[in-house]
Design a protein around this motif. Sequence first.
Motif, PDB file in Angstrom:
ATOM      1  N   MET A  32      44.342  58.262  46.574  1.00 10.27           N
ATOM      2  CA  MET A  32      44.172  58.291  48.022  1.00 10.27           C
ATOM      3  C   MET A  32      42.248  58.427  47.914  1.00 10.27           C
ATOM      4  SD  MET A  32      44.840  60.933  50.594  1.00 10.27           S
ATOM      5  CE  MET A  32      43.981  62.075  49.774  1.00 10.27           C
ATOM      6  N   LEU A  74      40.048  56.064  49.952  1.00 12.14           N
ATOM      7  CA  LEU A  74      38.613  55.787  51.168  1.00 12.14           C
ATOM      8  C   LEU A  74      37.848  55.017  50.068  1.00 12.14           C
ATOM      9  CD1 LEU A  74      40.416  59.616  51.916  1.00 12.14           C
ATOM     10  CD2 LEU A  74      40.327  57.437  53.466  1.00 12.14           C
ATOM     11  N   VAL A  90      46.729  55.454  53.282  1.00 10.68           N
ATOM     12  CA  VAL A  90      46.525  57.039  53.221  1.00 10.68           C
ATOM     13  C   VAL A  90      46.389  57.741  53.689  1.00 10.68           C
ATOM     14  CG1 VAL A  90      44.382  59.170  53.869  1.00 10.68           C
ATOM     15  CG2 VAL A  90      43.949  55.908  53.234  1.00 10.68           C
TER      16      VAL A  90
END
Length: 156
Positions: free
Chosen positions: A13, A17, A137
């Motif tokens: 994740m 990001l 995400v």
Amino acid sequence: MLGLGEDRLRADMNRLLTLLFHQGVLDEQFLQLQQLQDEASPNFVFEVVNIYFNESEKLLRNLRDLLQDREFSDYKRMGVHLNQLIGSSSSIGAKRVSNVCVAFRAASEQNSRPGCLRALEVLEHEYCYLKNRLDEVFHIEQQRLLAAGIRYPMQH
């Protein structure tokens, strides 16, 4: 063993990001949104972004409908939709979508139907990219919470 899965998912994740920030898809406003999430509101970011997606799809549909009308001349109405999309995109940190909306608004202020059509195409592309990546995400985050043994009731 669960901890390793959770760590891997957190790393996945964070990599995704980081990529979105590096690409300019997201900006620091998204980080501020994340800071508002806590144990009392564990789905806060997901809920806010979901509201954004629902409202944005209505605005995109309105823009599409306006431009499909060959006799269209109400560029001010288009500007109202774009201003709403700019504001909501900025509030969640959707930087590239917001930037495309600004360019789209400039085309609408020049009453340029071809410019608006091109801008709509770019906007829809950027919006889809943002939506797909944020869906990814949130999917990873849900898997991470499951791996950690944390179960929050999903809001309906």
